[in-house]
Design a protein around this motif. Structure first.
Motif, short mmCIF file in Angstrom:
data_model
loop_
_atom_site.label_atom_id
_atom_site.label_comp_id
_atom_site.label_asym_id
_atom_site.label_seq_id
_atom_site.Cartn_x
_atom_site.Cartn_y
_atom_site.Cartn_z
N TYR A 114 0.86 -1.19 0.00
CA TYR A 114 0.00 0.00 0.00
C TYR A 114 0.89 1.24 0.00
CZ TYR A 114 -3.30 3.54 1.57
OH TYR A 114 -4.05 4.68 1.68
N LEU A 115 0.80 2.03 -1.06
CA LEU A 115 1.67 3.19 -1.24
C LEU A 115 1.05 4.49 -0.74
CD1 LEU A 115 2.97 2.41 -4.86
CD2 LEU A 115 3.92 1.67 -2.65
N GLY A 116 -0.24 4.45 -0.36
CA GLY A 116 -0.90 5.67 0.08
C GLY A 116 -1.25 6.57 -1.10
N PRO A 117 -1.68 7.80 -0.83
CA PRO A 117 -2.02 8.71 -1.93
C PRO A 117 -0.77 9.25 -2.61
CG PRO A 117 -2.32 9.80 0.20
CD PRO A 117 -1.97 8.37 0.50
N LYS A 118 -0.89 9.51 -3.91
CA LYS A 118 0.21 10.04 -4.71
C LYS A 118 -0.32 11.13 -5.63
CE LYS A 118 3.42 7.01 -3.43
NZ LYS A 118 4.61 7.42 -2.68
N PRO A 119 0.51 12.10 -6.01
CA PRO A 119 0.10 13.08 -7.02
C PRO A 119 -0.20 12.38 -8.35
CG PRO A 119 2.15 13.75 -5.96
CD PRO A 119 1.86 12.35 -5.52
N HIS A 120 -1.07 13.00 -9.15
CA HIS A 120 -1.54 12.36 -10.39
C HIS A 120 -0.38 11.98 -11.32
CE1 HIS A 120 -4.94 12.17 -13.55
NE2 HIS A 120 -5.01 11.15 -12.73
N HIS A 121 0.61 12.85 -11.47
CA HIS A 121 1.72 12.55 -12.38
C HIS A 121 2.55 11.37 -11.89
CE1 HIS A 121 3.72 15.22 -9.45
NE2 HIS A 121 4.82 14.58 -9.76
N GLU A 122 2.63 11.18 -10.57
CA GLU A 122 3.35 10.02 -10.03
C GLU A 122 2.56 8.74 -10.25
OE1 GLU A 122 5.09 10.01 -6.10
OE2 GLU A 122 5.46 12.17 -6.24
N ILE A 123 1.23 8.83 -10.17
CA ILE A 123 0.39 7.66 -10.42
C ILE A 123 0.65 7.12 -11.82
CG2 ILE A 123 -2.00 6.87 -10.75
CD1 ILE A 123 -2.78 8.85 -8.49
N ALA A 124 0.71 8.02 -12.79
CA ALA A 124 0.96 7.61 -14.18
C ALA A 124 2.28 6.86 -14.30
CB ALA A 124 0.95 8.83 -15.10
N SER A 125 3.33 7.36 -13.68
CA SER A 125 4.65 6.72 -13.80
C SER A 125 4.71 5.37 -13.09
CB SER A 125 5.75 7.65 -13.26
OG SER A 125 5.59 7.86 -11.87
N ILE A 126 3.86 5.19 -12.05
CA ILE A 126 3.82 3.90 -11.34
C ILE A 126 3.02 2.87 -12.14
CG2 ILE A 126 2.93 2.70 -9.29
CD1 ILE A 126 3.52 5.36 -7.74
N ILE A 127 1.82 3.25 -12.59
CA ILE A 127 0.96 2.24 -13.22
C ILE A 127 1.48 1.83 -14.60
CG2 ILE A 127 -1.05 3.04 -11.93
CD1 ILE A 127 -2.21 4.09 -14.57
N GLN A 128 2.22 2.70 -15.28
CA GLN A 128 2.68 2.32 -16.62
C GLN A 128 3.78 1.26 -16.57
OE1 GLN A 128 5.54 6.28 -17.31
NE2 GLN A 128 3.68 6.02 -18.47
N LYS A 129 4.37 1.03 -15.39
CA LYS A 129 5.40 0.00 -15.25
C LYS A 129 4.80 -1.34 -14.78
CE LYS A 129 9.18 3.17 -14.30
NZ LYS A 129 10.19 3.61 -13.31
#
Length: 201
Positions: A114-129
């Motif tokens: 569980y990574l907690g909340p993240k800024p939207h731009h960070e979410i993109a970089s996490i989910i694309q991997k």
């Protein structure tokens, strides 16, 4: 109940037009509103959510967004338990916050991070991997009519998607042949599909 329905009808009556984000919502509104009604689906930022061939070393499932009581947190935890029991080298990354995130903070399943909340731009970089996107919600009319924004963002980064429950979103995803839908109790079937995706990744 009745008071909320009355307020809803009053709001519709005073509207120039109404916009619905899903077919289910469109049909529900149409029952009580005879004015101009449009279906305008959500989407994703193409500049932010895009395919990345560089994936995590471990086979990774990801879920992001609101972690409220409508979301299937118990389903995710059970999925993590079963994957751990099968001794798969899998991780499930969960991003977001909400009324049910306490279940994740207390979770001891090793496959779940569980990574907690993240800024939207960070979410993109996490989910694309990641390798698979999860959009798991509890059963019910609200979930059946929903098409969560997270599902569009998984489409943007080219992830296969697993959806619960059987729903408008799930039907579109299966029709496009980019994922699978299940009832919330079909966690064993989800594991089988994940194993197939692991073999083919």
């Amino acid at each position: 109940g009745r008071l909320l329905s009355w307020i809803e009808r009053c709001i519709y009556k005073k509207s120039l037009f109404v916009v619905a984000a899903t077919e289910g919502l469109y049909n529900n509104i149409k029952e009580v509103y005879s004015g101009e009604l449009y279906l305008l689906r959500n989407g994703f930022s193409e500049s932010m959510f895009k395919y990345d061939p560089d994936k995590y070393d471990a086979f990774t499932l990801v879920l992001h967004g609101n972690l409220s009581s409508f979301q299937g947190i118990d389903i995710i935890i059970e999925l993590g338990r079963l994957l751990e029991a099968h001794d798969h080298r899998v991780q499930i990354l969960i991003i977001g916050k909400g009324s049910d995130d306490y279940k994740l903070r207390a979770c001891t399943v090793k496959t779940i991070k569980y990574l907690g909340p993240k800024p939207h731009h960070e979410i993109a970089s996490i989910i694309q991997k990641a390798h698979v996107g999860l959009s798991l919600r509890r059963a019910g009319k609200i979930s059946e009519d929903a098409f969560p924004v997270r599902a569009y963002e998984y489409i943007g980064v080219c992830l296969p998607i697993l959806v619960t429950p059987i729903s408008e979103a799930g039907k579109h995803i299966e029709n496009l042949k980019i994922g699978y839908q299940f009832e919330p109790e079909q966690v064993n079937e989800m594991v089988r599909v994940i194993e197939e995706l692991m073999v083919n990744s």
